[in-house]
Motif scaffolding. Structure first.
Motif, short mmCIF file in Angstrom:
data_model
loop_
_atom_site.label_atom_id
_atom_site.label_comp_id
_atom_site.label_asym_id
_atom_site.label_seq_id
_atom_site.Cartn_x
_atom_site.Cartn_y
_atom_site.Cartn_z
N ASP A 51 0.86 -1.10 0.06
CA ASP A 51 0.03 0.02 -0.09
C ASP A 51 0.94 1.27 0.04
OD1 ASP A 51 -1.42 2.24 0.49
OD2 ASP A 51 -2.89 1.08 2.05
N SER A 54 -2.49 4.43 -0.68
CA SER A 54 -4.07 4.19 -1.28
C SER A 54 -5.09 4.68 -0.18
CB SER A 54 -4.46 2.97 -1.72
OG SER A 54 -4.87 2.20 -0.68
N CYS A 55 -6.28 4.84 -0.77
CA CYS A 55 -7.61 5.24 0.10
C CYS A 55 -7.87 3.72 0.89
CB CYS A 55 -8.61 6.01 -0.62
SG CYS A 55 -9.53 4.55 -1.62
N ASN A 56 -7.49 2.91 0.38
CA ASN A 56 -7.85 1.40 1.20
C ASN A 56 -8.80 0.82 0.22
OD1 ASN A 56 -5.85 0.80 2.84
ND2 ASN A 56 -7.28 1.12 4.66
N GLU A 59 -7.25 -2.12 -1.59
CA GLU A 59 -6.77 -3.19 -0.68
C GLU A 59 -8.10 -3.86 -0.11
OE1 GLU A 59 -5.26 -0.34 -0.64
OE2 GLU A 59 -3.44 -1.56 -0.68
N LEU A 60 -9.24 -3.33 -0.13
CA LEU A 60 -10.60 -4.17 0.21
C LEU A 60 -10.66 -5.03 -1.01
CD1 LEU A 60 -12.76 -1.29 1.75
CD2 LEU A 60 -11.94 -3.26 2.75
N HIS A 63 -7.83 -7.83 -0.67
CA HIS A 63 -8.27 -8.69 0.33
C HIS A 63 -9.36 -9.76 0.26
CE1 HIS A 63 -6.32 -5.52 3.48
NE2 HIS A 63 -5.52 -6.20 2.70
#
Ligand code: SF4
Length: 187
Positions: A51, A54-56, A59-60, A63
């Motif tokens: 990462d 990023s704003c996540n 990632e979501l 994941h």
């Protein structure tokens, strides 16, 4: 309070139902990625996620590849904790100033052969963060060589798998590094 509880009981949650994953397509793609990795590397594919600011959102989605719905480890794809065990770096975010050195050191710590996949619009050129003084500018390829970009904001799991398959197919067809290298500051 009782009215509120009764209303919630009658109407149920207001959140939208999660879209059902296309299990057949995921299984097919994941199997092909695994076969391509075994053909190219002689073993399963090890992925390290980085990462880089990023704003996540990305990632979501990444994941999700490991959650109970997709469970990609049953096909042999593994997320590893150290770049020293990785074949592929999945990099998200525009690369903030604070993450630049960490990304460079992660890249250096990854053994050859290695491939970098820039995930999402931000990783390509900064996306919504482009122009920010907190970012390096130019996306991931301004810091480390990028072999493939997976577009989207964020790209869903199916697109991530398609990207990994495209990467492995391209390097299987080519004995050397993937032909999609796009580092801007190289001669
Ligand atoms: S591409 Fe979209 S979801 Fe991914 S880090 Fe950027 S803003 Fe967030």
């Amino acid at each position: 309070m009782r009215r509120l509880l009764l209303k919630n009981f009658v109407h149920g949650p207001l959140t939208e139902a999660a879209p059902a994953p296309d299990a057949a397509a995921i299984a097919e793609l994941a199997s092909r990625v695994n076969r391509a990795a075994r053909r190219r590397l002689g073993r399963t594919l090890a992925i390290r996620e980085v990462d880089a600011g990023s704003c996540n959102g990305c990632e979501l989605e990444i994941h999700a590849l490991g959650n109970v719905l997709y469970d990609l480890e049953r096909f042999g794809l593994r997320f590893v904790a150290s770049p020293r065990h990785a074949d592929v770096l999945l990099v998200t975010g525009p690369v903030t100033q604070n993450m630049r050195e960490a990304l460079e050191r992660t890249y250096q710590a990854t053994p050859d052969p290695k491939w970098v996949v820039a995930v999402g619009a931000c990783a390509r050129d900064g996306g919504v963060f482009a122009g920010s003084q907190a970012c390096v500018g130019g996306g991931v390829s301004a810091v480390v060589p990028v072999d493939l970009h997976i577009p989207g904001c964020p790209p869903p799991p199916l697109e991530l798998l398609k990207g990994l398959l495209a990467l492995l197919d391209s390097v299987s067809a080519d004995a050397g590094r993937a032909p999609m290298k796009t580092r801007r500051d190289e001669p």
